[in-house]
Motif scaffolding. Sequence first.
Motif, PDB file in Angstrom:
ATOM      1  N   ALA A  40       0.871  -1.177   0.000  1.00 16.72           N
ATOM      2  CA  ALA A  40       0.000   0.000   0.000  1.00 16.72           C
ATOM      3  C   ALA A  40       0.905   1.222   0.000  1.00 16.72           C
ATOM      4  O   ALA A  40       1.569   1.509   0.995  1.00 16.72           O
ATOM      5  CB  ALA A  40      -0.897   0.004   1.235  1.00 16.72           C
ATOM      6  N   ASP A  41       0.954   1.915  -1.123  1.00 17.16           N
ATOM      7  CA  ASP A  41       1.852   3.060  -1.200  1.00 17.16           C
ATOM      8  C   ASP A  41       1.308   4.177  -0.310  1.00 17.16           C
ATOM      9  O   ASP A  41       0.198   4.655  -0.518  1.00 17.16           O
ATOM     10  CB  ASP A  41       1.991   3.539  -2.649  1.00 17.16           C
ATOM     11  CG  ASP A  41       3.282   4.314  -2.826  1.00 17.16           C
ATOM     12  OD1 ASP A  41       3.562   5.198  -1.995  1.00 17.16           O
ATOM     13  OD2 ASP A  41       4.019   4.031  -3.791  1.00 17.16           O
ATOM     14  N   ALA A  42       2.089   4.540   0.709  1.00 19.48           N
ATOM     15  CA  ALA A  42       1.716   5.558   1.698  1.00 19.48           C
ATOM     16  C   ALA A  42       0.634   5.066   2.660  1.00 19.48           C
ATOM     17  O   ALA A  42      -0.009   5.867   3.327  1.00 19.48           O
ATOM     18  CB  ALA A  42       1.296   6.867   1.037  1.00 19.48           C
ATOM     19  N   GLY A  43       0.436   3.750   2.714  1.00 20.43           N
ATOM     20  CA  GLY A  43      -0.611   3.189   3.566  1.00 20.43           C
ATOM     21  C   GLY A  43      -0.125   2.875   4.969  1.00 20.43           C
ATOM     22  O   GLY A  43       0.014   1.713   5.354  1.00 20.43           O
ATOM     23  N   GLY A  44       0.138   3.901   5.739  1.00 22.11           N
ATOM     24  CA  GLY A  44       0.604   3.732   7.116  1.00 22.11           C
ATOM     25  C   GLY A  44      -0.520   3.317   8.051  1.00 22.11           C
ATOM     26  O   GLY A  44      -1.683   3.146   7.641  1.00 22.11           O
ATOM     27  N   LEU A  45      -0.170   3.173   9.329  1.00 25.13           N
ATOM     28  CA  LEU A  45      -1.133   2.687  10.327  1.00 25.13           C
ATOM     29  C   LEU A  45      -2.370   3.579  10.407  1.00 25.13           C
ATOM     30  O   LEU A  45      -3.500   3.095  10.491  1.00 25.13           O
ATOM     31  CB  LEU A  45      -0.447   2.597  11.693  1.00 25.13           C
ATOM     32  CG  LEU A  45      -1.316   2.154  12.864  1.00 25.13           C
ATOM     33  CD1 LEU A  45      -1.973   0.812  12.587  1.00 25.13           C
ATOM     34  CD2 LEU A  45      -0.474   2.069  14.139  1.00 25.13           C
ATOM     35  N   VAL A 250       1.667  -6.692  -5.718  1.00 22.88           N
ATOM     36  CA  VAL A 250       0.471  -5.898  -6.010  1.00 22.88           C
ATOM     37  C   VAL A 250       0.573  -4.573  -5.275  1.00 22.88           C
ATOM     38  O   VAL A 250       0.604  -4.543  -4.039  1.00 22.88           O
ATOM     39  CB  VAL A 250      -0.818  -6.621  -5.559  1.00 22.88           C
ATOM     40  CG1 VAL A 250      -2.048  -5.802  -5.943  1.00 22.88           C
ATOM     41  CG2 VAL A 250      -0.893  -8.030  -6.139  1.00 22.88           C
ATOM     42  N   GLU A 251       0.655  -3.495  -6.017  1.00 22.54           N
ATOM     43  CA  GLU A 251       0.695  -2.173  -5.391  1.00 22.54           C
ATOM     44  C   GLU A 251      -0.620  -1.445  -5.597  1.00 22.54           C
ATOM     45  O   GLU A 251      -1.177  -1.447  -6.697  1.00 22.54           O
ATOM     46  CB  GLU A 251       1.800  -1.295  -5.997  1.00 22.54           C
ATOM     47  CG  GLU A 251       1.821   0.087  -5.355  1.00 22.54           C
ATOM     48  CD  GLU A 251       2.523   1.166  -6.176  1.00 22.54           C
ATOM     49  OE1 GLU A 251       2.628   1.043  -7.399  1.00 22.54           O
ATOM     50  OE2 GLU A 251       2.959   2.156  -5.554  1.00 22.54           O
ATOM     51  N   VAL A 252      -1.119  -0.827  -4.520  1.00 19.25           N
ATOM     52  CA  VAL A 252      -2.235   0.115  -4.652  1.00 19.25           C
ATOM     53  C   VAL A 252      -1.777   1.438  -4.049  1.00 19.25           C
ATOM     54  O   VAL A 252      -1.253   1.480  -2.937  1.00 19.25           O
ATOM     55  CB  VAL A 252      -3.509  -0.408  -3.959  1.00 19.25           C
ATOM     56  CG1 VAL A 252      -4.597   0.662  -3.951  1.00 19.25           C
ATOM     57  CG2 VAL A 252      -4.022  -1.665  -4.656  1.00 19.25           C
TER      58      VAL A 252
END
Length: 384
Positions: A40-45, A250-252
């Motif tokens: 998850a690009d930039a998908g932090g907590l 797989v990147e989103v």
Amino acid sequence: MRHRLSGAAFGLLGVLVLAACGGSAAQPPTRAKNVILFLADAGGLSTIHAASLHAHGEPNRLFLQQMPYIALSDTTTVRDLVTDSAAGMTAIVTGRRTVNGAVSIPGERDGEPLKTILEYAEERGLATGVISNDSLTGATPAATYAHVNDRNMTAAIFRQAFAPRFGDGVDVMFGSGRGTIVRRLEADGTSLEALARESGRPILASLDEVPADAGRAIVLFESSDFDVEAAFVEAHRILSQDPDGYFLMVEVDTHTNNIRRGLDRMAMMDRVIRRAAELAGPDTLLIFTADHSFDLQLRGGRPGTPLLEGLEEAEARAREEKSRTIRAPALHVENSHTGEPVIVAAQGPGAERVRGFMANTDLFDIMMEALGWAAEVEPATAAR
Ligand SMILES: [Zn+2]
């Protein structure tokens, strides 16, 4: 004596049967045949938590929040405490930290290419795939198959997909960025058509064009809004035919500079992970992580109230004030990456090593070890 002998013989038979079956049904495989890496690009907590609240109305409702093994991963680069996607993904897929902007090249940007987990898989005859709703030449997918000093070298990155260092290159590539890639290739004196012709690999524009009997496929979408779940199912259908196994990334893009879009995409990605867990067998290691976090903070809100209530007004206010910060009633977002650790979630063979505070480079080791592979020490870069 005779009785004992037959007991021993049965024991031996049991061992042989177990060995032939690769373990009994009660014992899950210890080696991974396949690895699926979800990024998850930039998908932090904070984005994960907000996506659960936004999409499901409650905390901890995402599938990835039910995965059995969880860790926190440091994303520091060799020079910066806050990483970009290039250095972040390089660390995950090569086990080596580098500088921001560098794509699977060591820190000084002049070294030998760093060998990626996808290249190891190609070398060993596995099927490989990359899916991204960002450009196929974006820093994250690029770091799996290309090696450049600068993430903006779009034409060079795309050309490298057709000039693999190992095996026959990425077998399945589903991603967006068609318009930009076409323009950059033209400026570089080539074209999609020329690359397709020279490589014998058609570059399709939609999933519908992929032949039913395809063993490999490239789809370059115009828009980032294609159906990622359908792309995953198609990629899995193709890759899982390989008896040697597969590696799939797989990147989103879940950047929340556009808050609603970012959270919708995180929820969508979670549905794809759930689908992957259903489709992939127990011999598949599933790993979810982010390359870096993003400055989204939960600053208010109430249970039972839509998380994004008042968002549009807050966005209009930020535009009016030319402010980088959007202050909605529940969420504050400033448009920047942040440097705190990100979540890793995993299941399947090798997932038990995902625990505690770790470095993003450890993910490379975990994937390699799960597959039963040892990384080579690269002499040209080992001294750095
Ligand atoms: Zn990123």
